[in-house]
Design an enzyme around this catalytic site. Structure first.
Site, short mmCIF file in Angstrom:
data_model
loop_
_atom_site.label_atom_id
_atom_site.label_comp_id
_atom_site.label_asym_id
_atom_site.label_seq_id
_atom_site.Cartn_x
_atom_site.Cartn_y
_atom_site.Cartn_z
N ASP A 15 -8.73 3.98 -1.95
CA ASP A 15 -9.67 4.30 -0.87
C ASP A 15 -10.96 4.92 -1.38
OD1 ASP A 15 -7.60 3.37 0.61
OD2 ASP A 15 -6.99 5.32 1.42
N ASP B 269 0.87 -1.18 0.00
CA ASP B 269 0.00 0.00 0.00
C ASP B 269 0.91 1.23 0.00
OD1 ASP B 269 -2.21 1.61 0.21
OD2 ASP B 269 -2.82 0.91 2.19
N GLU C 37 2.88 5.19 -3.75
CA GLU C 37 2.90 6.23 -4.81
C GLU C 37 4.21 6.98 -4.87
OE1 GLU C 37 0.46 5.83 -2.49
OE2 GLU C 37 -0.78 4.68 -3.87
#
Lengths: 936, 633
Positions: free
Chosen positions: A603, A527, A530
């Site tokens: 999300d 997760d 980025e």
């Protein structure tokens, strides 16, 4: 972590600070539903390269190609500005660029434009490594010659090279333009037809020059000055363009500029952790794939891919945007123009000619790789929540699934399972016996996924941080110190995953010895890659942070998560000595991520709009190579109403990646918590997925070999039906199944367009509908509409177990939907579900063909060499025939020469008073064998 | 227990044989082995003994749901014919099917047919795995022994618990009867007392009127005298003027009558304030007396609610004020602040920014994320202490404003303090009302009645001037009686409130009223006060998990709802699951879903006789399953 959680719970709201917090929060939630913080992110006007490029007028600057020649099998040229304002010869000299055109098999044209190394630029511009497949490079066609032609009323000639039968690539010299056309005729894709091409060269800072950029208190030093690139790309005979994920918006991309377009941002490609993203925005989310695909009724499909990992902004220009440019392009062809702008890097672009949708996908995945073949369990249902708190919680949830007879394959642990967000560790208070816990799950054929994020806690007693610091493996900030950002673990640093040796060091961390508490049934979730940096500009890493060899973060930003995902997946392969297929879920995405594992859409929120937009998001990912994707079932933020949750399960059962997930502030929402009726509906939805696992697994193999995604837009199967082009409410699973989501509350009807001319069979009722029409169908809460296309055969497994693991030896059902010529075809792919043996041919691949009243099983697998064989004792226990027009009573199986009865049997075993269909009872033919079943 | 257990003799004999002749590991194999040697047995796999008749009665068998028929040959032929699974009890072919495990030595049970031959041993006799993929040892004897021992233990707990429960139910009945008797007595006393108070009040007012008249008379006389003097002595004007001013402005502005009414009114208010008895009580007494006594309560309750609301509002308001200060100083800006926040972002330290962004996902107070726990704890306490004192102030105010409410409040709070002091309330009451409610009750009322009667007779209303000592005793008597009346009224209202609650079918929860139960878990103390509220206490800080809502699931669950608000979550709530135990004890408080707590509570109140019988029956059945002579092995 337990402490932190308890603290949170324990804080009484009499504490004034918390109280205020609550009040403000409540009031804010009341005042606006949208909590997306727009102002936190840069818009185009706040982004100098974007603002500049967007302000350019067509034809405002142009280059001309000089010294066009063939060298090393490529066409090369120098690009020289033909700008009349540049009187100074020196400047012209400085602005010179090198252009290279290469041609690859399957009609792929590659165009590269970079600074001329002979002119001694301050540094080498970044080229994204490890994305283009090495196999692809070996498919280069060595150009031998080029022809020259003066096209239309041009003053200068054009150079033409052969691309593919019927296709040519054209380099127009002045003004410079590159395009692909049908031999001597219509254009397919072109670049710089509007003269928007611009290329800012790296510079050395002179005294007094200030290139710094400031945004929200962050300063970007920009040591090499502005270095952006922009150009226009036109798609011909295109009705729509698609692609360039990731964002929450319609599947067919709407124009962002042009007459009649409200003020809009360009489509942004910049990997960001966006808190509570909204459901309809050109704004970029966690991933970036700079691939655009056009589709039109008359010509078909084409594509354009720019391999560039810097921030990119893309405008889709509405017809008439260039009314005053004075540029004349062929008017006989309809066209969609687009404008591509990137902050850094080079031009490394690929043109795909199609002409069909599946051709473009094949061509693109030949460059960036086809999707990895997942393990069978990963295709099944995943149960996740932030967080399953402790071993007791895990055991409880696990046993409740059994109690309610709901299968699931994977249980997930989010960040709270670690010791203070130090990945590869366990909170030993909550998880004192991780191995035992995994063994208990594994005893039921279930797996565990734990999270491993890229932010590494700056704690000298943390082995990972210690080692990474010593080895100088971290990304550095602009001043050369280890970059220190804030994330879940507090003060954190980030590994320089661009370097192969760091990736391989990272991969070692997943060995069973290094990852204490891991067992072979544990897999990984990446997760925040980025990367998410809570105190960084736009919640990410500063653009002037430094990677290996002075590569600026701005140059590779969009690929950071890709390398992280790659390194993790490699780690799992290494862990299993190359015998166990990895499973790694990633949030950040880049071109090529499909090779490393699954992705999800981040999300999302528990509302109907997010349910709705998940389909175009997942379709877009599939179209751009990422076949294995899905959205959080139920919606991450917020509490779904039971009806929404049920609908989400019904839709999610068809996502290639099927996982329920929830934020830790939400109410528990395991399938059995909403009353018996809803439990039944959710069980039914999950059962549907398990029933279709053989079909899904076969489609995953198809994606693995051809790049064609599991989930497909209708027009991928019906490319000439205009009615399907902008339909992103319905989708195809493979070529046989059409699914229509229900996206509104209390829906009693659904409008469903069924394409083609053949019939469609409702998978629940068996009712047939003629294709080529829109139907207003009654719907209830029990299921969402799904149809099997006439002419197809779908393999199923109708017995439900605890998990897919126990289904391995279960018999199959074949559902045959006959078309108007009483024929149908389908495939079944089976392997061991785990290893890489399939790469050596250890698999069963059958093609089932029904025609002339005969069902034939044909082997599709080449004979596997040596010991690497795969066999299965599985049989087909039931064959359901829909649309059989003649009244055959019996079936003869050859070569066994046995009879099987034909009777009316249920279409679905688990529906109580379900519809019936003609059924061949217990043919019990082995799936591994050749056989024929004749009806008479 | 869904099934009745009645084995066929064959099966029993067969299994006894197995047990006798073979080691435990081989039992399942022997069952399967013997089964496969006789096809009929195999065919009836997964069928419960009492169901065998259904399958054996004819060659064509109906699906139990009536949808279809199937032949005997289709029974357990590994192909699903009946949607309900009737034809495949022994295979996994029908998703809706159920497989019957005999589990000799333990309890038989049904499993989903999807568990048959799935490689996992489900039945303790291993009968669900017969395709040779796995070997399932027969663990029924061990499992059965464990289960029986557990059951025996449970039964003994129940036996003892049932007895305790009986006692408690008896006690509850007595206590309740006592409370009811007290209530009705108090109600009648209240009536009498109210009448007396009214009479006294009338008297008092009369006296006051008379006194007023006298006073006016005196003033008049005085004035006349003065006027006379004035006439007599005109030279001393200045002094006169001063005297006139002194006497009262009222005389100049208005007539005496007006002034008199005003003063009476004021006095009335004064009385009300002093005696805290509601005006309505006195004035509407006659109306109310006609109605049911209960009609009085809701009105009363309404006012309680109102004041509670006011109280809460205050609680809310004050922190806001604090927050604004903090907000200005920029130290604690919540994340959802839009423009303001973004402006501030630039001035934030990197770390703060990181924390703040993180807090969007976690909902945690940004200043706390990542800090040492202890520091935070201190922080919280400090802030809390500050707040607590404010709350106290509030309470203080509150005291003055509404004595009755405070009296009520006091009960609550004192009781919260003490977990197992079940009867604290009553002792409090006793002391509080000792003068009112003790056994000397008749005498005090009679005494008052007598005194009042005497007084009323003695006092001559029309006597002027008023007899000062008589007036004083009237006033005193009035004050005392109305104070007593208000005490009675408040006691009546709290009793009424109590008796209105649902104490269970046998009033077995009667003793829970005014009791609190505590459980310490890690650093938290959980306090459960049935019919009141539940809270989580950490040091000095208390979080309300909820106030009493109701019983659920036929008195097996106590629900506390509408607790303190949770950031981004629902209001806190607590469900207390009750189970039979010998003592009243809270255990295992858990938070399975955010801000939704669950606790286990053992209590004799749940030790039901029917359940005991059920358990005993279960044990009998289990013991029957026990193969004879096993112990000798």
């Amino acid at each position: 972590m337990k402490m932190e959680m308890e603290r949170q719970i324990g804080i009484p709201n009499r504490n004034p600070a918390v109280f205020v917090f609550l009040l403000l929060l409540v009031s804010c939630q009341l005042c606006s539903v949208v909590s997306w913080k727009k102002e936190e992110f840069r818009n185009c006007n706040q982004t100098p390269f974007c603002k500049r490029a967007r302000g350019r007028k067509p034809s405002s600057s142009s280059f001309a190609a000089h010294d066009v020649s063939i060298s090393d099998g490529d066409l090369t040229a120098r690009l020289v500005p033909s700008d009349k304002t540049l009187e100074d010869q020196d400047q012209i000299q400085i602005k010179q660029l090198i252009l290279t055109l290469s041609v690859y098999q399957d009609g792929i044209l590659r165009l590269r434009i970079d600074e001329d190394p002979k002119l001694d630029p301050p540094k080498k511009r970044f080229e994204v490594p490890d994305v283009v497949m090495p196999e692809f490079l070996s498919k280069k066609l060595w150009l031998q010659r080029l022809s020259t032609e003066t096209i239309g009323g041009d003053a200068s000639p054009s150079s033409i090279v052969y691309l593919l039968d019927g296709y040519e690539a054209v380099l127009r010299h002045d003004p410079f333009e590159v395009y692909v056309r049908k031999k001597g005729g219509n254009r397919v894709v072109s670049m710089n037809s509007h003269g928007l091409f611009d290329f800012e060269l790296l510079r050395v800072k002179k005294d007094g020059e200030d290139w710094e950029e400031r945004f929200k208190g962050h300063t970007d030093t920009r040591p090499f000055g502005p270095q952006s690139i922009s150009f226009d790309v036109s798609f011909y005979d295109a009705d729509h363009v698609y692609g360039i994920p990731e964002r929450a918006t319609s599947f067919a991309l709407k124009p962002t500029r042009g007459p009649g377009v409200e003020e809009s941002e360009p489509y942004r490609l910049f990997n960001l952790d966006v808190f509570e993203y909204i459901h309809d925005s050109p704004f970029g989310l966690y991933g970036s794939i700079p691939l655009m695909i056009s589709h039109g009724k008359s010509r078909g499909t084409s594509g354009f891919f720019w391999l560039n990992a810097a921030e990119m902004q893309i405008d889709v220009l509405g017809t008439g945007w260039d009314a005053e440019s004075g540029i004349s392009l062929p008017t006989s062809q309809s066209r969609i123009d687009t404008h591509w702008m990137s902050e850094a890097g080079i031009v490394d672009a690929f043109f795909f000619v199609g002409p069909g949708p599946k051709d473009v996908v094949r061509q693109y995945t030949s460059v960036t790789g086809t999707p990895a073949m997942p393990q069978l369990f990963a295709v099944a249902y995943h149960q996740c929540r932030w967080n399953y708190r402790d071993e007791e919680d895990v055991e409880q949830v696990d046993s409740k699934f059994d109690e309610h007879d709901i299968p699931y394959d994977v249980l997930w642990l989010d960040i709270e399972h670690t010791d203070g967000k130090r990945y590869f560790t366990w909170d030993r208070m909550l998880f004192p016996h991780p191995e035992e816990m995994q063994r208990k799950l594994a005893a039921k054929g279930r797996h565990l996924v734990t999270i491993v994020d890229p932010h590494i806690k700056r704690d000298d007693s943390y082995f990972l941080h210690k080692e990474a610091t010593e080895k100088q493996y971290y990304v550095r900030d602009a001043t050369g110190k280890d970059y220190d950002g804030w994330c879940w673990s507090g003060s954190s640093s980030y590994l320089d995953m661009l370097r192969p040796e760091i990736r391989s060091w990272w991969a070692e961390k997943f060995s069973f010895e290094n990852y204490v508490g891991s067992t072979p049934s544990l897999y990984i979730w990446n997760d925040m890659n980025e990367p998410s940096v809570f105190n960084g500009p736009e919640v990410t890493m500063p653009r002037d942070a430094l990677h290996v060899e002075g590569v600026e973060h701005r140059e590779l930003h969009n690929a950071y998560g890709y390398y992280f995902h790659m390194a993790t997946a490699d780690g799992l392969v290494k862990r299993g000595d190359g015998r166990d297929r990895p499973f790694v879920l990633s949030r950040a995405v880049f071109a090529g991520s499909q090779r490393h594992g699954a992705v999800w859409t981040g999300d999302n929120s528990a509302d109907w709009d997010h349910l709705r937009v998940s389909v175009p998001m997942v379709l877009t990912l599939g179209l751009t190579g990422i076949s294995f994707s899905g959205a959080d079932v139920g919606g991450f933020f917020g509490n779904p109403e039971p009806e929404l949750l049920v609908r989400w399960y019904q839709l999610g059962a068809y996502y290639p990646f099927f996982r329920a997930h929830a934020h830790h502030d939400t109410k528990r929402r395991e399938p059995w918590l909403f009353g018996e009726k809803n439990t039944e509906r959710i069980r039914e939805a999950i059962h549907t997925r398990y029933m279709l696992l053989p079909y899904f697994y076969t489609l995953f193999r198809e994606a693995n070999t051809t790049g064609v995604p599991v989930i497909r837009p209708l027009w991928m199967e019906f490319p000439s039906e205009e009615a399907t082009f902008s339909n992103d409410e319905a989708f195809m699973i493979g070529s046989s199944l059409l699914v229509q989501g229900i996206y509104t509350e209390h829906a009693r009807h659904a409008s469903v367009y069924l394409p083609g001319k053949e019939l469609w069979y409702d998978t629940k009722t068996g009712v047939a509908y003629k294709g080529g029409k829109t139907y207003k169908l009654d719907v209830n809460e029990e299921s969402i509409p799904a149809f099997q296309r006439a002419g197809t055969i779908i393999p199923r497994k109708d017995r439900f177990r605890r998990s897919s693991t126990q289904m391995v030896n279960d018999p199959y059902t074949l559902v045959i939907a006959l078309n108007s010529s009483q024929a149908a075809e389908g495939e079944l792919y089976v392997d061991d579900g785990r290893s890489f043996g399939f790469q050596e041919g250890a698999y069963i691949h059958r093609r089932f063909v029904f025609s002339d009243g005969k069902l034939t099983s044909v082997n599709m697998a080449p004979a596997a060499p040596g010991q690497n064989q795969f066999s299965s004792e599985c049989v087909i226990e039931r064959i359901i025939l829909q649309g059989l027009s003649t009244g055959q009573k019996s079936a003869l199986i050859e070569p066994a020469n046995q009879k099987a009865e034909i009777e009316l049997g249920p279409l679905l075993l688990h529906s109580k008073k379900g519809p019936t269909a003609i059924t061949i009872r217990k043919p019990n033919v082995r799936i591994a064998d050749d056989w024929v079943i004749k009806l008479f | 227990m869904k099934m009745k257990v009645k084995r066929s003799f064959i099966a029993a004999a067969l299994c006894v044989l197995c047990v006798l002749s073979l080691s435990l590991e081989s039992i399942s194999i022997s069952i399967v082995g013997s089964a496969s040697s006789s096809p009929t047995t195999n065919q009836f796999l997964g069928i419960s003994p009492q169901d065998e008749k259904y399958y054996k009665s004819s060659e064509v068998i109906k699906c139990k749901d009536g949808s279809k028929k199937f032949s005997r040959a289709q029974l357990n032929d590994d192909f699903c014919d009946c949607p309900d699974g009737t034809d495949e009890p022994g295979t996994s072919a029908c998703p809706a099917g159920k497989f019957y495990c005999r589990n000799v030595g333990h309890a038989p049970f049904l499993i989903f047919s999807s568990r048959v031959n799935d490689g996992i041993c489900d039945c303790c006799d291993g009968s669900d795995e017969y395709d040779g993929q796995v070997k399932c040892p027969n663990t029924c004897w061990e499992a059965g022994k464990v289960a029986r021992d557990k059951l025996k233990k449970k039964i003994s707990t129940y036996q003892e618990g049932v007895a305790i429960r009986k006692q408690e139910v008896e006690q509850a009945k007595i206590a309740m009867a006592k409370d009811e008797a007290e209530l009705s007595k108090l109600q009648s006393e209240e009536k009498i007392l109210k009448k007396l108070v009214d009479q006294l009040k009338e008297q008092k007012e009369q006296i006051e009127k008379t006194e007023e008249k006298e006073r006016l008379q005196k003033e008049k006389e005085e004035q006349e005298r003065k006027e006379a003097e004035e006439k007599a002595n005109q030279g001393k004007r200045k002094i006169e003027e001063e005297a006139k001013q002194d006497s009262s402005e009222d005389l100049e502005n208005s007539d005496g009558e007006v002034r008199r009414t005003e003063s009476t009114y004021e006095e009335k208010i004064g009385i009300l304030e002093g005696s805290h008895s509601s005006q309505d009580t006195a004035e509407n007494h006659d109306d109310l007396a006609a109605k049911d006594d209960h009609s009085y309560t809701p009105e009363h309750k309404g006012s309680l609610v109102e004041s509670v609301e006011q109280h809460e509002e205050k609680q809310k308001e004050e922190p806001v004020a604090i927050s604004e200060n903090e907000f200005d100083s920029g130290s604690k800006v919540p994340p959802d602040e839009g423009e303001d926040e973004s402006e501030k972002t630039e001035s934030l330290s990197r770390e703060e920014l990181g924390r703040r962004v993180a807090s969007r996902w976690t909902g945690e107070d940004t200043t706390k994320e990542g800090e040492e726990v202890d520091a935070v704890k201190e922080d919280t306490h400090e802030e809390y202490d500050g707040y607590a004192s404010e709350t106290d102030d509030d309470n203080q105010k509150y005291d003055d404003e509404d004595v009755e409410e405070v009296a009520d409040n006091d009960f609550g709070e004192e009781d919260h303090g003490d977990s197992d002091s079940s009867n604290k309330y009553e002792s409090d009451t006793d002391s509080d009302f000792s003068d009112v409610t003790t056994s000397s009750t008749p005498s005090w009322l009679e005494k008052i009645q007598k005194t009042v009667r005497n007084l009323l007779q003695a006092v001559n209303l029309f006597q002027t001037p008023v007899n000062q000592s008589e007036a004083a005793s009237i006033r005193k008597e009035y004050d005392e009686s109305s104070a007593k009346l208000s005490k009675i009224s408040s006691r009546i209202s709290s009793l009424t409130k109590k008796l209105k609650h649902d104490f269970g079918p046998d009033k077995e929860f009667y003793s829970f009223y005014d009791r609190c139960f505590e459980s310490k878990q890690n650093k938290y103390v959980y306090k459960v006060c049935p019919y009141k509220q539940a809270s989580q206490v950490e040091g000095h800080s208390t979080t309300r998990l909820g106030s009493w809502d109701k019983f659920e699931d036929s008195y097996k669950v106590m629900v506390f709802a509408n607790g303190d608000k949770c950031w981004n979550g629902p209001d806190r709530s607590l469900k207390v699951r009750l189970r039979c135990g010998l003592k009243n004890e809270v255990a295992d408080v858990d938070e399975p879903s955010r801000c939704e707590y669950v606790a286990l509570f053992s209590t004799p109140a749940l030790c039901l006789e029917e359940k005991l019988k059920e358990l005993q029956h279960k044990l009998v059945v289990l013991n029957k399953e026990e193969p004879q002579g096993h112990d000798e092995l």
